[in-house]
Design a protein around this motif. Structure first.
Motif, PDB file in Angstrom:
ATOM      1  N   GLN A  96       0.985  -1.684   9.563  1.00 35.58           N
ATOM      2  CA  GLN A  96      -0.811  -1.962   9.107  1.00 35.58           C
ATOM      3  C   GLN A  96      -1.238   0.037   9.384  1.00 35.58           C
ATOM      4  N   ALA A  97      -0.709   0.937  10.843  1.00 45.45           N
ATOM      5  CA  ALA A  97      -1.350   2.196  10.450  1.00 45.45           C
ATOM      6  C   ALA A  97      -1.303   2.802   9.189  1.00 45.45           C
ATOM      7  N   ALA A  98      -0.320   2.394   8.299  1.00 46.75           N
ATOM      8  CA  ALA A  98      -0.338   2.441   7.680  1.00 46.75           C
ATOM      9  C   ALA A  98      -1.524   2.842   6.173  1.00 46.75           C
ATOM     10  N   LEU A  99      -2.430   1.869   6.089  1.00 47.67           N
ATOM     11  CA  LEU A  99      -3.999   1.553   6.219  1.00 47.67           C
ATOM     12  C   LEU A  99      -5.153   2.322   6.307  1.00 47.67           C
ATOM     13  N   LYS A 100      -5.164   2.800   7.754  1.00 51.59           N
ATOM     14  CA  LYS A 100      -5.574   3.723   8.207  1.00 51.59           C
ATOM     15  C   LYS A 100      -5.760   5.265   7.880  1.00 51.59           C
ATOM     16  N   ALA A 101      -4.176   5.595   7.438  1.00 51.89           N
ATOM     17  CA  ALA A 101      -3.917   6.335   7.473  1.00 51.89           C
ATOM     18  C   ALA A 101      -4.411   7.043   5.497  1.00 51.89           C
ATOM     19  N   VAL A 102      -4.134   6.157   4.643  1.00 47.22           N
ATOM     20  CA  VAL A 102      -4.317   6.160   3.807  1.00 47.22           C
ATOM     21  C   VAL A 102      -5.949   6.510   3.618  1.00 47.22           C
ATOM     22  N   ARG A 103      -6.917   5.305   3.812  1.00 49.51           N
ATOM     23  CA  ARG A 103      -7.970   5.633   4.063  1.00 49.51           C
ATOM     24  C   ARG A 103      -8.532   6.706   4.326  1.00 49.51           C
ATOM     25  N   GLU A 104      -8.453   8.094   5.039  1.00 49.36           N
ATOM     26  CA  GLU A 104      -8.435   8.926   5.697  1.00 49.36           C
ATOM     27  C   GLU A 104      -8.388  10.269   4.699  1.00 49.36           C
ATOM     28  N   VAL A 105      -7.668  10.050   3.925  1.00 53.59           N
ATOM     29  CA  VAL A 105      -6.995  11.151   2.699  1.00 53.59           C
ATOM     30  C   VAL A 105      -8.291  11.014   1.910  1.00 53.59           C
ATOM     31  N   PRO A 106      -8.307  12.729   1.565  1.00 53.80           N
ATOM     32  CA  PRO A 106      -9.535  12.826   0.996  1.00 53.80           C
ATOM     33  C   PRO A 106      -9.158  12.192  -0.329  1.00 53.80           C
ATOM     34  N   GLY A 107     -10.524  11.647  -1.507  1.00 54.35           N
ATOM     35  CA  GLY A 107     -10.138  11.577  -2.612  1.00 54.35           C
ATOM     36  C   GLY A 107     -10.481   9.970  -2.982  1.00 54.35           C
ATOM     37  N   VAL A 108      -9.512   9.365  -1.727  1.00 56.85           N
ATOM     38  CA  VAL A 108      -9.976   7.245  -1.766  1.00 56.85           C
ATOM     39  C   VAL A 108     -11.048   6.847  -1.641  1.00 56.85           C
ATOM     40  N   ARG A 109     -11.260   6.212  -3.270  1.00 56.74           N
ATOM     41  CA  ARG A 109     -12.395   5.714  -2.605  1.00 56.74           C
ATOM     42  C   ARG A 109     -12.555   3.828  -2.262  1.00 56.74           C
ATOM     43  N   ALA A 110     -10.794   3.572  -2.133  1.00 59.18           N
ATOM     44  CA  ALA A 110     -10.593   2.751  -1.721  1.00 59.18           C
ATOM     45  C   ALA A 110      -9.119   2.319  -1.455  1.00 59.18           C
ATOM     46  N   ALA A 111      -8.494   1.705  -0.794  1.00 58.70           N
ATOM     47  CA  ALA A 111      -8.086   1.465  -0.061  1.00 58.70           C
ATOM     48  C   ALA A 111      -7.575  -0.194   0.999  1.00 58.70           C
ATOM     49  N   VAL A 112      -6.814  -0.641  -0.116  1.00 59.55           N
ATOM     50  CA  VAL A 112      -6.955  -2.316   0.043  1.00 59.55           C
ATOM     51  C   VAL A 112      -6.029  -3.315   0.525  1.00 59.55           C
ATOM     52  N   ALA A 113      -5.564  -3.495   1.419  1.00 65.68           N
ATOM     53  CA  ALA A 113      -5.059  -4.096   1.947  1.00 65.68           C
ATOM     54  C   ALA A 113      -4.609  -5.677   1.603  1.00 65.68           C
ATOM     55  N   ASP A 114      -3.045  -5.815   1.006  1.00 68.73           N
ATOM     56  CA  ASP A 114      -3.017  -6.798   0.264  1.00 68.73           C
ATOM     57  C   ASP A 114      -1.855  -7.883   0.787  1.00 68.73           C
ATOM     58  N   GLU A 115      -1.629  -9.060   0.995  1.00 68.77           N
ATOM     59  CA  GLU A 115      -0.654 -10.270   1.029  1.00 68.77           C
ATOM     60  C   GLU A 115      -0.623 -11.021   0.080  1.00 68.77           C
ATOM     61  N   VAL A 116       0.802 -11.454  -0.194  1.00 66.26           N
ATOM     62  CA  VAL A 116       1.636 -12.735  -1.084  1.00 66.26           C
ATOM     63  C   VAL A 116       1.804 -13.582  -0.600  1.00 66.26           C
ATOM     64  N   PHE A 117       1.791 -14.709  -0.450  1.00 70.69           N
ATOM     65  CA  PHE A 117       3.011 -15.867  -0.298  1.00 70.69           C
ATOM     66  C   PHE A 117       2.384 -17.283  -1.041  1.00 70.69           C
ATOM     67  N   GLN A 118       3.326 -17.902  -0.969  1.00 70.65           N
ATOM     68  CA  GLN A 118       3.422 -19.472  -1.266  1.00 70.65           C
ATOM     69  C   GLN A 118       2.293 -20.372  -0.376  1.00 70.65           C
ATOM     70  N   VAL A 119       1.825 -21.351  -1.729  1.00 75.13           N
ATOM     71  CA  VAL A 119       0.555 -22.682  -1.181  1.00 75.13           C
ATOM     72  C   VAL A 119       1.015 -23.368  -2.149  1.00 75.13           C
ATOM     73  N   GLY A 120       0.940 -24.736  -1.575  1.00 77.36           N
ATOM     74  CA  GLY A 120       0.879 -25.860  -2.418  1.00 77.36           C
ATOM     75  C   GLY A 120       0.011 -26.784  -2.468  1.00 77.36           C
ATOM     76  N   VAL A 121      -0.354 -26.281  -3.936  1.00 73.42           N
ATOM     77  CA  VAL A 121      -2.423 -27.607  -4.220  1.00 73.42           C
ATOM     78  C   VAL A 121      -2.356 -28.425  -5.645  1.00 73.42           C
ATOM     79  N   ARG A 122      -2.384 -29.227  -5.715  1.00 73.36           N
ATOM     80  CA  ARG A 122      -2.476 -30.768  -6.297  1.00 73.36           C
ATOM     81  C   ARG A 122      -0.882 -30.488  -6.913  1.00 73.36           C
ATOM     82  N   GLY A 123       0.300 -30.663  -6.188  1.00 72.96           N
ATOM     83  CA  GLY A 123       1.210 -31.131  -6.850  1.00 72.96           C
ATOM     84  C   GLY A 123       1.949 -29.361  -6.991  1.00 72.96           C
ATOM     85  N   GLY A 124       1.554 -28.638  -6.830  1.00 66.38           N
ATOM     86  CA  GLY A 124       2.016 -27.242  -7.584  1.00 66.38           C
ATOM     87  C   GLY A 124       2.066 -26.110  -6.945  1.00 66.38           C
ATOM     88  N   GLU A 125       1.884 -25.479  -6.774  1.00 64.70           N
ATOM     89  CA  GLU A 125       2.417 -23.794  -6.223  1.00 64.70           C
ATOM     90  C   GLU A 125       1.257 -23.007  -6.982  1.00 64.70           C
TER      91      GLU A 125
END
Length: 845
Positions: A96-125
């Protein structure tokens, strides 16, 4: 002749016009050789440029991700240290600390943390992500607004409507959310608030990846350097203990590399595809060069008397070699260019075949860049070079002898016989080596044995033909009438010609049997082991998002359930040395709950107690234990799917590793190193419990009676099957053409002989019977030798890998025999039609 300024050109042009039919067969073989080499060359080049498709991060300039490779360095004997690399299929996370380090870099407009996981919805994934990460694609809203509370979500198109309430299964738990918006995007997705997404991902203190966009006036290369420097200065590493030290640093991806953070299976699949194509291409090259050489040599041997006559009347060795070289060069150049042009659609067909059979993981791109198109021209050059070398070898003897001896027909030499016997010995030795090897080393030794044995049999063709006629000659004379006597006499007197006829038949038979039987033997043995290991009466599987929490314990408490075993699939990486060189081998494995395991899944324990499986221990398959010199009480070192290295105590060894994998773990340990932990399914042994009661214990799960046996498949199995089938089909068809070409050339060269027999009083029916019997003798001998050649490496391979006899489907064996018989007949009878048709033929010269 010596004073003629253009004698070489004259001889070549005259010969090309006079022997068009003979060169037509060589043209077909050369064109197909160029096509196959060009197609596989394009496939290798495309795989080398292959990459993961960029979807979720198409709008990001940079992606910060964990190191998805593990490395192993070793020092080969007498050489510098080498490093082997293997891709990881479980996500390596970013602190998580990498997010703060990247946001402080000059020239960065946005740094967005992403998560990816599988969920079940209406019988599918569907893929679960934070809504803030949608801007990295970017995926815009088509309707509604983003989620503001933890029980609100945005869904992909076609999943629900704004205002609906949907049930989402995450980590085996059903939760109801309100749909506040509909987002565009190519894949089914559910977007949560950032806080809810991080909670559902289940990895506090880390994120899956960080997408970075550059501010105005900042180039991607400049931003990459700044972000890289910031991460290195902060000393940030991938989450978890890694086996490769400094190699565990974070990665900053740009361009096509960004797709590697999305599709984790692509990098290992690309490495596997390159290795597989390289192995197949090497086999193709060897077989193609053998067939091309055989075809060119046969085409020139039919004209040995003509070449000898030219030498006898004063042609110099240089003029003879030049004439033959020009003649072959003209045919080979046109054939190689035609094959090179056809290689492009052949490659596109192979790529379409891979897509049709889902042999490549999702997101794997195989590009066909314009600058790859010269690749078939390079392979065409190789084909042309092989043809010229074969031509020089074929006319070497005639060119060197003195003119007075040029018309004598040379018998097969002692050197050829000795070389053939040595190659047979080496082939059998290589097959014997395969019995002492494991995995790909055994397969490579068996494959090498096949090629060496085929070449040895090609050199020993005349002697093999003589031996065959000692067996077949008597029945042919006894039951074949006058035609049988003629066939036996011809085959006995022309053993060299019969040997040339059986060589391509031996090649196609041996190659097809080895390629088809090797995979079939492993599949058949694995299926047998899986059935022997199956003990469960029911299997409980999740419809999407994993089994409900606590389902395993509730199933165990159902009246009538004798045992229930949770089963999870993953991969591990085994680091080892082969002849001192480092090697990383990816292996599919199972994680199980050991209590009552023998009642639901019997691995066939040989030593130890598999009930002692717990974190820190492992059970090892028999062959893998032999390779690692492991036994109960010893330790083995393995790397899990996320790269974590662990020393594990061996508690048991077992037999059925082809079905259940080389290692068995406790499920508790294996899920610690998985991106989406949980049971794939629960195997249930029942004494009266039914599907209805089991379904009540696991709401929303699917219950299957008499489930399919538990069986692990290699990750690249589908890929290997498609490439193998394509290679067998292409090379099988290629060698069939070679059989047809060789037999046509032999029959064309025999027209004077057939005409002379007609003048001597032989009837057309007698000559047809003679030709049929000769074709039958060639087919039977070639098939028998091909089966013998294939059986040696196959017996060694199956003994080393499957501990069983080789297996091949009866229908495939019948098809091989039918194709050989039909091809032999087609190559023998039609070319002799002219000599058999004329009532009073005149002998040809």
């Amino acid at each position: 002749m010596r004073k003629h300024p253009n004698v070489t050109h004259l001889l070549a042009s005259r010969a090309a016009r006079m022997h068009r039919k003979a060169w037509a067969a060589a043209f077909a073989a050369l064109a197909l050789t160029s096509l196959l080499l060009g197609a596989f060359g394009l496939a290798l080049a495309s795989a080398g440029l292959g990459h993961a498709r960029v979807e979720r991060y198409a709008g990001a300039d940079l992606v910060v991700t964990g190191d998805q490779n593990t490395r192993f360095t070793a020092k080969p004997w007498g050489s510098d240290p080498e490093t082997a690399t293997a891709g990881l299929t479980e996500r390596v996370r970013v602190p998580q600390a990498a997010l703060k380090a990247v946001r402080e870099v000059p020239g960065v407009r946005a740094a967005v943390a992403d998560e990816v996981f599988q969920v079940g919805v209406r019988g599918g994934e569907a893929t679960g992500r934070p809504w803030t990460a949608a801007q990295l694609a970017p995926h815009a809203l088509r309707d509604g607004g983003g989620p503001k509370h933890d029980r609100e979500v945005v869904v992909g198109e076609g999943t629900a409507r704004v205002g609906d309430r949907i049930t989402v299964r995450t980590s085996g738990t059903d939760v109801t959310y309100k749909v506040t918006g509909i987002a565009e995007g190519p894949r089914p997705a559910v977007y949560f608030t950032s806080r809810e997404a991080h909670r559902l991902a289940g990895h506090p203190g880390s994120v899956a990846a960080i997408g970075v966009t550059a501010g105005p006036g900042t180039s991607t290369s400049t931003l990459h350097s700044r972000v890289r420097h910031a991460l290195d200065t902060a000393g940030l590493k991938s989450v978890g203990h890694r086996a490769d030290g400094d190699g565990a640093g974070l990665r900053v991806l740009t361009g096509n590399g960004r797709g590697g953070a999305e599709f984790l299976q692509v990098a290992p699949a690309r490495a596997g595809l390159l290795a597989l194509l390289g192995s197949v291409a090497a086999t193709v090259v060897l077989i193609a060069l053998l067939v091309v050489s055989s075809t060119i040599v046969q085409a020139l041997q039919q004209r040995s008397r003509e070449l000898g006559l030219l030498r006898a009347v004063g042609a110099t060795p240089r003029q003879l070699r030049g004439a033959v070289g020009r003649e072959v060069g003209r045919v080979a150049t046109v054939a190689a260019l035609a094959g090179a042009v056809a290689a492009v659609p052949a490659f596109l067909g192979l790529r379409a075949l891979l897509d049709a059979h889902d042999a490549l993981p999702p997101g794997f791109e195989l590009p066909l860049s314009p600058w790859l198109l010269p690749t078939p021209l390079l392979t065409a050059g190789l084909t042309l070079l092989a043809a010229r070398l074969a031509a020089l070898i074929a006319c070497a003897r005639t060119a060197k002898v003195r003119p007075a001896e040029a018309l004598r027909e040379a018998a097969p030499g002692r050197a050829r016989q000795i070389t053939g016997l040595v190659l047979l010995f080496l082939g059998v030795s290589s097959a014997g080596t395969a019995t002492l090897q494991h995995g790909e080393a055994a397969a490579a030794a068996a494959g090498a044995a096949t090629v060496v044995l085929v070449i040895g049999c090609a050199l020993l063709g005349p002697w093999i033909a003589e031996g065959a006629m000692r067996v077949l000659g008597a029945p042919m004379r006894r039951f074949g009438g006058a035609g049988g006597h003629l066939a036996a006499a011809n085959c006995t007197a022309s053993a060299r010609r019969l040997g040339a006829a059986i060589t391509p038949i031996t090649l196609v038979t041996a190659f097809a049997l080895v390629q088809l039987s090797a995979d079939a033997t492993m599949t058949h043995a694995a299926g047998t082991q899986a059935r022997d290991a199956a003990r469960a009466d029911f299997a409980v599987t999740a419809e999407g998002g994993g089994l409900p929490e606590g389902a395993l314990e509730r199933i165990r408490q159902v009246p009538g359930v004798r045992a229930a075993t949770g089963v999870t699939r993953s991969t591990v990486v085994l680091a080892r040395r082969e002849t001192g060189s480092p090697r990383l081998e990816r292996l599919p494995v199972l994680g199980v709950t050991p209590g009552g395991l023998a009642r639901t899944l019997d691995p066939g324990v040989r030593e130890g107690d598999i009930g002692e499986l717990r974190p820190g221990t492992v059970a090892v398959g028999r062959d893998q234990a032999r390779a690692l010199d492991a036994r109960p009480g010893s330790t083995v070192t393995l790397r899990f799917g996320d790269g974590t290295e662990s020393r594990l105590k061996v508690v048991a060894t077992y037999d059925r590793e082809l079905a259940l994998g080389a290692f068995l773990f406790s499920q508790e340990q294996l899920v610690r190193h998985m991106s989406s932990p949980g049971s794939d399914r629960v195997l249930v042994a029942s004494d009266g419990a039914g599907a209805k009661t089991l379904r009540a214990a696991a709401p929303g799960a699917k219950v299957v009676a008499e489930p399919a046996p538990e069986r692990l498949e290699p990750e690249d199995r589908a890929l290997g099957e498609v490439v193998t089938v394509a290679a067998v089909g292409a090379i099988g068809g290629f060698t069939v053409i070679a059989v047809l070409s060789t037999l046509c050339l032999i029959t064309i060269g025999r027209r004077p002989e057939l005409s002379l027999l007609r003048l001597a009083g032989a009837s057309r029916s007698q000559l047809r019977r003679m030709l049929r019997l000769e074709a039958a003798a060639s087919a039977v001998t070639g098939l028998a030798v091909g089966v013998a050649v294939a059986s040696v490496p196959l017996l060694a391979f199956s003994a080393a890998m499957a501990r069983s006899l080789p297996y091949v489907a009866a229908a495939q064996v019948a098809l091989i025999a039918l194709v050989v018989a039909a091809t032999t007949a087609a190559g023998t009878l039609p070319p002799a039609r002219r000599a058999l048709r004329d009532r009073y033929p005149s002998p040809e010269h």
